[in-house]
Write an enzyme that holds these catalytic residues in place. Structure first.
Site, PDB file in Angstrom:
ATOM      1  N   HIS A 114      -2.507   7.550   6.994  1.00  0.00           N
ATOM      2  CA  HIS A 114      -2.629   6.371   6.091  1.00  0.00           C
ATOM      3  C   HIS A 114      -4.023   5.868   6.832  1.00  0.00           C
ATOM      4  O   HIS A 114      -4.824   5.364   6.068  1.00  0.00           O
ATOM      5  CB  HIS A 114      -1.591   5.325   6.765  1.00  0.00           C
ATOM      6  CG  HIS A 114      -1.827   4.080   5.875  1.00  0.00           C
ATOM      7  ND1 HIS A 114      -1.606   3.745   4.779  1.00  0.00           N
ATOM      8  CD2 HIS A 114      -2.078   2.379   6.088  1.00  0.00           C
ATOM      9  CE1 HIS A 114      -1.937   2.487   4.183  1.00  0.00           C
ATOM     10  NE2 HIS A 114      -1.928   1.880   5.198  1.00  0.00           N
TER      11      HIS A 114
ATOM     12  N   CYS B  45       0.795  -1.347  -0.116  1.00  0.00           N
ATOM     13  CA  CYS B  45      -0.071   0.069  -0.008  1.00  0.00           C
ATOM     14  C   CYS B  45       0.867   1.308  -0.100  1.00  0.00           C
ATOM     15  O   CYS B  45       0.380   2.404  -0.206  1.00  0.00           O
ATOM     16  CB  CYS B  45      -0.983   0.012   1.207  1.00  0.00           C
ATOM     17  SG  CYS B  45      -1.929  -1.405   1.447  1.00  0.00           S
TER      18      CYS B  45
ATOM     19  N   HIS C  73      -9.842   2.116   0.709  1.00  0.00           N
ATOM     20  CA  HIS C  73      -8.306   1.824   0.670  1.00  0.00           C
ATOM     21  C   HIS C  73      -7.884   1.194  -0.925  1.00  0.00           C
ATOM     22  O   HIS C  73      -8.366   0.186  -1.236  1.00  0.00           O
ATOM     23  CB  HIS C  73      -7.929   0.810   1.653  1.00  0.00           C
ATOM     24  CG  HIS C  73      -6.391   0.795   1.652  1.00  0.00           C
ATOM     25  ND1 HIS C  73      -5.405   1.342   0.957  1.00  0.00           N
ATOM     26  CD2 HIS C  73      -5.669   0.037   2.476  1.00  0.00           C
ATOM     27  CE1 HIS C  73      -4.400   1.113   1.293  1.00  0.00           C
ATOM     28  NE2 HIS C  73      -4.452   0.316   2.495  1.00  0.00           N
TER      29      HIS C  73
ATOM     30  N   LYS D 271      -9.520   7.917   3.347  1.00  0.00           N
ATOM     31  CA  LYS D 271      -9.956   6.406   3.066  1.00  0.00           C
ATOM     32  C   LYS D 271     -11.177   6.428   3.644  1.00  0.00           C
ATOM     33  O   LYS D 271     -11.898   5.323   3.109  1.00  0.00           O
ATOM     34  CB  LYS D 271      -9.046   5.613   3.653  1.00  0.00           C
ATOM     35  CG  LYS D 271      -7.544   5.422   2.764  1.00  0.00           C
ATOM     36  CD  LYS D 271      -6.678   4.244   3.487  1.00  0.00           C
ATOM     37  CE  LYS D 271      -5.271   4.110   2.837  1.00  0.00           C
ATOM     38  NZ  LYS D 271      -4.361   5.219   2.866  1.00  0.00           N
TER      39      LYS D 271
ATOM     40  N   PHE E 106       1.620  -3.571   3.988  1.00  0.00           N
ATOM     41  CA  PHE E 106       1.966  -5.058   4.548  1.00  0.00           C
ATOM     42  C   PHE E 106       3.578  -5.144   4.217  1.00  0.00           C
ATOM     43  O   PHE E 106       3.883  -4.807   2.830  1.00  0.00           O
ATOM     44  CB  PHE E 106       1.192  -6.163   3.748  1.00  0.00           C
ATOM     45  CG  PHE E 106      -0.236  -6.108   4.238  1.00  0.00           C
ATOM     46  CD1 PHE E 106      -0.650  -5.454   5.361  1.00  0.00           C
ATOM     47  CD2 PHE E 106      -0.750  -7.105   3.374  1.00  0.00           C
ATOM     48  CE1 PHE E 106      -2.016  -5.476   5.617  1.00  0.00           C
ATOM     49  CE2 PHE E 106      -2.503  -7.208   3.850  1.00  0.00           C
ATOM     50  CZ  PHE E 106      -2.863  -6.404   4.837  1.00  0.00           C
TER      51      PHE E 106
ATOM     52  N   GLU F 165      -0.593   4.672  14.123  1.00  0.00           N
ATOM     53  CA  GLU F 165      -0.321   5.788  13.515  1.00  0.00           C
ATOM     54  C   GLU F 165      -0.520   6.911  14.574  1.00  0.00           C
ATOM     55  O   GLU F 165       0.346   7.938  14.335  1.00  0.00           O
ATOM     56  CB  GLU F 165      -1.011   5.723  12.205  1.00  0.00           C
ATOM     57  CG  GLU F 165      -0.761   6.922  11.317  1.00  0.00           C
ATOM     58  CD  GLU F 165      -1.307   6.955  10.108  1.00  0.00           C
ATOM     59  OE1 GLU F 165      -0.738   7.888   9.350  1.00  0.00           O
ATOM     60  OE2 GLU F 165      -2.324   6.395   9.732  1.00  0.00           O
TER      61      GLU F 165
END
Length: 417
Positions: A305, A165, A342, A337, A403, A316
């Site tokens: 994010h 991502c 996403h 998002k 990831f 975060e």
């Protein structure tokens, strides 16, 4: 070393809340959700039956039918967004040095739908290996960059970034570095993804990563809310034209913003989970600030994010508080998002565009779908819940994490001189 300045001179967006940059901004500023029941396939047996699809999409409105059949949707999306960005930039291909113009494009997965369709056809057939001759070139994650360079004749550096991502932000940082080191004059860069498919939804369901709020898709992506239960899968593309400042000025280009810093780190922790204390996230923001020669107090807005997962949102916020200290309470923070879902490997490009538009319009896009405070988070932070907020934004930072522990942060500022 005297590094060159890098500016943004063109934007293109194909998203679940708008198929052009103006439409995308209209959706962002209005707090529109792009989530709805899946139309791409029958999802009735899946744990998650909704996604943020591009609405009313017909590829033949953009690409020739024969050509479109040779291109996986992720690359189709790339070509469409890039065409808007190139038109927006006003670049005359006959007046630039094509050898010093490159393409760096990100995608976390690449041609997932092509892979799924070809393998399914073989598995359900009589065993005779009948594969489409375009199977491999449609599937590979670098082919979008190849198609873009072929269309526009760009002969400079040409490759793909794959960091889950964080892929699109990774691409932006790479293009930024090539230009400021004097190795190219301009780049088409960004990212695209088309993972709304049986394999995509099924795979993320198996990871327990997706929201299962099937009774209310439009409220399912709820970053920082106490009842968040996973991210909403999205699709689309974001394209930016990055250009050396003097090169852009010489041709009279419209300049949206200056890209002034980028950071990249690894969590070195877990395959899919973030470091619980936000170690990599904190380091990457520090590195981006250091690269931009800025202090934490210089940042006005962070596009986080913020995927709407229990662990990710928490880590975060911990990282932001570590890096920004008391200034964290003076900034606006939001997760777009909550509206787009996403977009995986495309997220960083689309969210970079959101930052640039926020600066140019003095408006912070909201984090929609906030209903209940999470007592484990510091609710004194301005997470821009539910409605856009007017604010003069001179400097914006964007985070993307993937990831594997891949972390990227970039910083844009309004052009001065």
């Amino acid at each position: 070393m005297n590094l060159r300045r890098v500016v943004v001179t063109g934007l293109g967006a194909l998203t679940p809340i708008g198929k052009t940059v103006p439409e995308f901004w209209e959706g962002l500023s209005a707090g529109v959700s792009g989530a709805a029941p899946i139309t791409r396939f029958d999802a009735s047996l899946f744990k998650t039956q909704f996604a943020c699809e591009i609405k009313d999409f017909n590829v033949e409105q953009y690409l020739d039918r024969k050509e479109a059949r040779k291109i996986d949707p992720y690359a189709q999306y790339a070509m469409i967004a890039v065409e808007e960005a190139m038109k927006d930039s006003g670049i005359d291909l006959e007046k630039i040095d094509l050898v010093r113009a490159g393409v760096i494009w990100g995608s976390g997965i690449g041609g997932l739908r092509t892979f799924q369709d070809e393998v399914t056809a073989f598995a359900t057939g009589d065993g005779t290996p009948r594969f489409n001759p375009y199977f491999i070139p449609k599937m590979i994650a670098d082919i979008a960059a190849g198609f873009i360079s072929i269309k526009y004749g760009f002969q400079g550096p040409n490759f793909a970034t794959v960091s889950a991502c964080a892929s699109a932000t990774n691409a932006l940082i790479d293009a930024f570095n090539y230009i400021r080191l004097g190795k190219a004059n301009l780049f088409i860069t960004g990212g695209s993804e088309a993972a709304v498919s049986e394999a995509g939804v099924g795979g993320f369901n198996a990871l327990k990563a997706l929201s299962q709020r099937n009774d209310s898709p439009e409220t399912a992506s709820r970053p920082f809310d106490k009842d968040r239960d996973g991210f909403v899968l999205g699709e689309g593309a974001g394209a930016l034209i990055l250009e050396e400042y003097e090169h852009a000025k010489a041709r009279g280009a419209k300049i949206y913003a200056e890209l002034v810093g980028g950071g990249m780190t690894g969590d070195a922790y877990h395959m899919t989970a973030p470091h619980p204390e936000g170690r990599g996230a904190a380091n990457v923001m520090r590195f981006a600030l250091e690269d931009a020669e800025m202090n934490p107090e210089d940042i006005d807005y962070i596009n986080v994010h913020g995927t709407s997962t229990p662990l990710g949102d928490y880590s975060e916020i911990q990282a932001i508080q570590k890096v920004f200290g008391s200034h964290a309470y003076n900034m606006n923070i939001s997760s777009t998002k909550s509206m787009t879902g996403h977009l995986l490997g495309a997220a960083g490009a689309v969210e970079a565009i959101a930052c640039i538009l926020a600066m140019n319009n003095s408006l912070v896009p909201p984090t929609i779908n906030h209903f209940t405070d999470d007592e484990e988070l510091d609710n004194s932070l301005n997470l821009t819940f539910n409605k856009a907020q007017k604010k003069e934004i001179n400097v914006a930072l964007s985070n993307t994490f993937g990831f594997g522990g891949h972390n990227c942060s970039i910083i844009f500022k309004k052009l001065n001189g």
